[in-house]
Design a protein around this motif. Structure first.
Motif, PDB file in Angstrom:
ATOM      1  N   MET A  65       0.877  -1.090   0.121  1.00  0.00           N
ATOM      2  CA  MET A  65      -0.188   0.102   0.071  1.00  0.00           C
ATOM      3  C   MET A  65       0.972   1.399  -0.017  1.00  0.00           C
ATOM      4  O   MET A  65       0.853   2.059  -0.750  1.00  0.00           O
ATOM      5  CB  MET A  65      -0.871   0.086   1.158  1.00  0.00           C
ATOM      6  N   HIS A  66       1.791   1.176   0.918  1.00  0.00           N
ATOM      7  CA  HIS A  66       2.379   2.585   1.075  1.00  0.00           C
ATOM      8  C   HIS A  66       3.408   3.010  -0.209  1.00  0.00           C
ATOM      9  O   HIS A  66       3.169   4.191  -0.450  1.00  0.00           O
ATOM     10  CB  HIS A  66       3.614   2.450   2.057  1.00  0.00           C
ATOM     11  N   LYS A  67       3.900   2.196  -1.013  1.00  0.00           N
ATOM     12  CA  LYS A  67       4.390   2.524  -2.088  1.00  0.00           C
ATOM     13  C   LYS A  67       3.718   3.161  -3.053  1.00  0.00           C
ATOM     14  O   LYS A  67       3.924   4.085  -4.006  1.00  0.00           O
ATOM     15  CB  LYS A  67       5.141   1.183  -2.973  1.00  0.00           C
ATOM     16  N   TYR A  68       2.231   3.038  -3.038  1.00  0.00           N
ATOM     17  CA  TYR A  68       1.226   4.026  -3.991  1.00  0.00           C
ATOM     18  C   TYR A  68       1.252   5.192  -3.284  1.00  0.00           C
ATOM     19  O   TYR A  68       0.732   6.016  -4.223  1.00  0.00           O
ATOM     20  CB  TYR A  68      -0.024   3.326  -3.807  1.00  0.00           C
ATOM     21  N   LEU A  69       1.659   5.363  -2.100  1.00  0.00           N
ATOM     22  CA  LEU A  69       1.047   6.673  -1.602  1.00  0.00           C
ATOM     23  C   LEU A  69       2.088   7.782  -1.326  1.00  0.00           C
ATOM     24  O   LEU A  69       3.166   7.576  -1.141  1.00  0.00           O
ATOM     25  CB  LEU A  69       0.463   6.531  -0.141  1.00  0.00           C
ATOM     26  N   PRO A  70       1.876   9.094  -1.517  1.00  0.00           N
ATOM     27  CA  PRO A  70       2.816  10.148  -1.383  1.00  0.00           C
ATOM     28  C   PRO A  70       2.908  10.289   0.079  1.00  0.00           C
ATOM     29  O   PRO A  70       2.423   9.611   0.915  1.00  0.00           O
ATOM     30  CB  PRO A  70       2.009  11.530  -1.690  1.00  0.00           C
ATOM     31  N   ARG A  71       4.384  10.670   0.398  1.00  0.00           N
ATOM     32  CA  ARG A  71       4.784  10.768   1.766  1.00  0.00           C
ATOM     33  C   ARG A  71       3.860  11.207   2.928  1.00  0.00           C
ATOM     34  O   ARG A  71       3.753  10.565   3.826  1.00  0.00           O
ATOM     35  CB  ARG A  71       6.236  11.444   1.815  1.00  0.00           C
ATOM     36  N   ARG A  72       3.226  12.254   2.457  1.00  0.00           N
ATOM     37  CA  ARG A  72       2.168  12.872   3.603  1.00  0.00           C
ATOM     38  C   ARG A  72       1.143  11.979   3.971  1.00  0.00           C
ATOM     39  O   ARG A  72       0.392  12.214   5.051  1.00  0.00           O
ATOM     40  CB  ARG A  72       1.616  14.148   2.819  1.00  0.00           C
ATOM     41  N   CYS A  73       0.919  11.327   3.139  1.00  0.00           N
ATOM     42  CA  CYS A  73      -0.296  10.171   3.424  1.00  0.00           C
ATOM     43  C   CYS A  73       0.037   8.876   4.287  1.00  0.00           C
ATOM     44  O   CYS A  73      -0.831   8.314   4.773  1.00  0.00           O
ATOM     45  CB  CYS A  73      -1.276   9.976   2.401  1.00  0.00           C
ATOM     46  N   ARG A  74       1.284   8.792   4.428  1.00  0.00           N
ATOM     47  CA  ARG A  74       1.861   7.333   5.136  1.00  0.00           C
ATOM     48  C   ARG A  74       1.720   7.151   6.490  1.00  0.00           C
ATOM     49  O   ARG A  74       1.529   6.132   7.002  1.00  0.00           O
ATOM     50  CB  ARG A  74       3.189   7.074   4.538  1.00  0.00           C
ATOM     51  N   ASN A  75       1.832   8.347   7.181  1.00  0.00           N
ATOM     52  CA  ASN A  75       1.553   8.421   8.570  1.00  0.00           C
ATOM     53  C   ASN A  75       0.215   8.668   9.048  1.00  0.00           C
ATOM     54  O   ASN A  75       0.051   9.224  10.378  1.00  0.00           O
ATOM     55  CB  ASN A  75       2.785   9.120   9.344  1.00  0.00           C
ATOM     56  N   ILE A  76      -0.635   8.741   8.211  1.00  0.00           N
ATOM     57  CA  ILE A  76      -2.087   9.271   8.767  1.00  0.00           C
ATOM     58  C   ILE A  76      -2.719   8.026   9.430  1.00  0.00           C
ATOM     59  O   ILE A  76      -2.932   6.953   8.843  1.00  0.00           O
ATOM     60  CB  ILE A  76      -2.911   9.708   7.576  1.00  0.00           C
ATOM     61  N   LYS A  77      -2.936   8.398  10.745  1.00  0.00           N
ATOM     62  CA  LYS A  77      -3.626   7.330  11.399  1.00  0.00           C
ATOM     63  C   LYS A  77      -5.113   7.533  11.532  1.00  0.00           C
ATOM     64  O   LYS A  77      -5.586   8.649  11.495  1.00  0.00           O
ATOM     65  CB  LYS A  77      -2.932   7.131  12.827  1.00  0.00           C
ATOM     66  N   PRO A  78      -5.994   6.140  11.599  1.00  0.00           N
ATOM     67  CA  PRO A  78      -7.267   6.414  11.661  1.00  0.00           C
ATOM     68  C   PRO A  78      -7.561   6.898  12.845  1.00  0.00           C
ATOM     69  O   PRO A  78      -6.918   7.176  13.901  1.00  0.00           O
ATOM     70  CB  PRO A  78      -7.745   4.888  11.879  1.00  0.00           C
ATOM     71  N   PHE A  79      -8.839   7.805  13.283  1.00  0.00           N
ATOM     72  CA  PHE A  79      -9.263   8.472  14.212  1.00  0.00           C
ATOM     73  C   PHE A  79      -9.834   7.314  14.847  1.00  0.00           C
ATOM     74  O   PHE A  79     -11.100   7.176  14.761  1.00  0.00           O
ATOM     75  CB  PHE A  79      -9.976   9.564  13.792  1.00  0.00           C
ATOM     76  N   ILE A  80      -9.398   6.693  16.039  1.00  0.00           N
ATOM     77  CA  ILE A  80      -9.725   5.417  16.368  1.00  0.00           C
ATOM     78  C   ILE A  80     -11.291   5.743  17.199  1.00  0.00           C
ATOM     79  O   ILE A  80     -12.036   4.790  17.253  1.00  0.00           O
ATOM     80  CB  ILE A  80      -8.687   4.852  17.676  1.00  0.00           C
ATOM     81  N   ALA A  81     -11.523   6.885  17.678  1.00  0.00           N
ATOM     82  CA  ALA A  81     -12.884   7.056  18.271  1.00  0.00           C
ATOM     83  C   ALA A  81     -13.920   7.024  17.259  1.00  0.00           C
ATOM     84  O   ALA A  81     -15.036   6.389  17.334  1.00  0.00           O
ATOM     85  CB  ALA A  81     -12.934   8.604  18.998  1.00  0.00           C
ATOM     86  N   MET A  82     -13.617   7.348  15.875  1.00  0.00           N
ATOM     87  CA  MET A  82     -14.553   7.314  14.959  1.00  0.00           C
ATOM     88  C   MET A  82     -14.625   5.694  14.713  1.00  0.00           C
ATOM     89  O   MET A  82     -15.701   5.310  14.181  1.00  0.00           O
ATOM     90  CB  MET A  82     -14.151   8.175  13.890  1.00  0.00           C
ATOM     91  N   GLU A  83     -13.291   5.031  14.529  1.00  0.00           N
ATOM     92  CA  GLU A  83     -13.541   3.590  14.148  1.00  0.00           C
ATOM     93  C   GLU A  83     -14.286   2.644  15.133  1.00  0.00           C
ATOM     94  O   GLU A  83     -14.966   1.900  14.886  1.00  0.00           O
ATOM     95  CB  GLU A  83     -12.051   3.192  14.388  1.00  0.00           C
TER      96      GLU A  83
END
Lengths: 381, 381
Positions: free
Chosen positions: B1-19
């Protein structure tokens, strides 16, 4: 100013159509009547059933946070809509609903465009596209469209390893042109990411209208309810994303948007239930205005860009005035109280043109044509 | 997955409260009753006058695009609200209204934080803050808060030339703590940009509540109607920005958001007209729940973070279970159908804690306390 700002914000330009609107509203508050042809905003009211279903949802207490991708009922309705209209099968899991299409556009660009990489933007095209690229610190690759003939096959010359993607918009803002099946198929086969901005779908007056998803299942599609459904101020849009991007889109949306307004999502379901009726009505109205405006321009002897077959814009050639499109727009606003958008807002290629939105009454179009006739005449004197 | 993504999106974590919310809604659709203490969402319905003014605005056809900063009537009402409540004078021109506070937060961070520069985030704090920094490719500087004593003066150790800014949030999500006047004054004097997230204002149960703008006129303030006004799903928030940033904020907003939903903006004016009544009522309800919950936790022998005097959260110490906060949350959801948010969502410093939202009935709080008692007991056996 610039020294305070991070690099990404230094090249963000105002959206001039909104600036003109804001200036026109100011003039109107001073007691003058302004003729609005600047903003892409239908003057048709939203369908009464849509309004009433929003009221009902609100009264039923549907005003809590929803799933970050949107309520499942609306995503299922969108999926059915694409199946019925376009014969393409999309999973509701690939759909993300948001507060209009604008924030989704930022998310889509941000998923594709790495900082420093290139993105192809047609010139002219929607004024905000370059700002997404600038904000993400990408490089804009200018694809100059031709006025009288569509020249998409020339896009291949621009492709190289550094190009991340391309955005297309058919029917087009600001030219009103519609991509043919052949063109759409050709573009879908390019070896880069494609964002297809389908926000003017439903408003094609001649020929077919097809989604890029008929030709390629891993495109990013942007669509919403503002234009064909006359729901601009509802702020309801959606994106369809390739499956492998769903997880990250969901995280981005949870963090940066949370969700679209709840009762508005319920109204969206009602809009889709009535889509045939709503779209047929809008098409009939806009098409008659389009014919009236194009005829009128021809009679006055004013040229316009290409072949406007969709959306509700005409890019009128004003080069005979020998002035910049911003000066022409300001002159029309201040002297004639006619609000239009300067061509330069859509790219250097549209300099010398102004964009007219015919999402206004025939009566207003007649008044506008009268103004253009006076402008033309006084120029000849 | 990561290799498809620009750097800025690689460390975006889900908002666990919403999960957790989304998972809980899934469980509920299968016929089980879930006890929701995971999301920061008041269970108090919006004020009837607010709902009715939205209906009226909609029926009057107020559903077109507005000024990109928001309708002037709402911005004036916000300006008057800050004058009346806090005795600070803000020009309506410095206010930008949007679809909730989340997109505004992205804009504010993007105005301050240059790529590669540092931003100070309190730990624990709102789960989404790190994702704004990650998306903008900044560096997070972790400011570890202390549990029983507030240690803001230690922040000076973290300041150096590379630090662009700091965000504060009082009353705090997830700790419920409120900054004293002395602390606010101290922070306002730091030689860096400050974003003050005042979204829980109106919900302070002990002591005073003050905006950072009393201490510094060039702070960035985030506020909105979701929490104290019980209008989460309306998606209506605003930011107050220093004057020199107004021009660029307006351009960013025109491009990336366009405007907040029109009829919702009109409802916001009504909410502010009734603010005393709405806030007093909410305060009374939440304060009695707060006391009930804190008493109950003490009786069971469960500790919690600091001194929760505002918002509607308690960060409960569950370290005695010797499990990760995510495992504890999953266990509570799957075994007891109790939805809570794991502490880790708010930073490493809150690992071993879970966040309870007491924006739910006393009856539900009693049920939750009963579950905690059983969990505690079965652990001791």
């Amino acid at each position: 100013m610039h020294k305070y700002l991070p690099r990404r914000c230094r090249n963000i330009k105002p959206f001039i159509a909104m600036e003109v609107l804001e200036r026109a509203q100011f003039i109107e508050r001073q007691g003058k009547k302004v003729l609005y042809m600047c903003v892409g905003e239908p003057d048709i009211p939203p369908h009464p059933a849509v309004t009433e279903s929003l009221v009902q949802a609100l009264r039923e207490g549907k005003s809590s946070y929803t799933h970050s991708l949107g309520i499942i009922e609306l995503r299922e309705a969108i999926s059915e809509y694409y199946l019925e209209r376009y014969k393409v099968s999309i999973s509701p899991e690939q759909i993300v609903v948001s507060s209009g299409t604008s924030p989704l556009m930022l998310l889509m660009f941000s998923l594709i465009l790495e900082k420093g990489k290139k993105f192809i933007l047609p010139n002219p095209s929607y004024a905000c596209y370059p700002n997404y690229v600038n904000f993400l610190e990408g490089k804009i690759v200018d694809f100059k469209l031709k006025d009288k003939e569509q020249n998409y096959s020339e896009i291949e010359k621009l492709l190289d390893k550094g190009v991340s993607g391309l955005i297309i918009n058919s029917p087009s803002n600001p030219t009103g042109e519609v991509l043919s099946k052949k063109e759409l198929g050709y573009l879908a086969n390019l070896p880069i990411n494609i964002i297809s901005d389908e926000i003017y779908h439903g408003l094609t007056y001649e020929g077919d209208e097809e989604t890029i998803l008929r030709y390629r299942d891993d495109a990013f599609v942007i669509n919403g309810f503002s234009k064909a459904f006359s729901m601009t101020g509802f702020r309801l849009g959606y994106a369809i994303v390739p499956k492998r991007f769903v997880r990250v889109v969901r995280s981005l949306h949870q963090n940066f948007i949370i969700c679209a307004p709840t009762f508005v999502q319920w109204a969206g379901i009602t809009a889709l239930k009535h889509y045939k009726e709503i779209i047929d009505e809008a098409k009939k109205i806009f098409d008659s205005r389009r014919r009236f405006l194009l005829d009128g321009l021809k009679k006055i002897g004013l040229g316009y860009w290409g072949n406007p077959k969709g959306a509700f814009y005409v890019l009128v050639d004003m080069k005979f005035l020998g002035k910049s499109s911003i000066d022409i727009s300001l002159m029309l606003l201040e002297r004639y109280n006619l609000a239009v958008t300067p061509g330069i807002d859509f790219g250097t290629n549209a300099e010398g043109y102004i964009r007219l939105s015919y999402a206004t009454s025939l009566e207003n179009l007649e008044k506008a044509l009268d103004i253009f006739q006076r402008v033309k005449k006084s120029n000849n004197e």
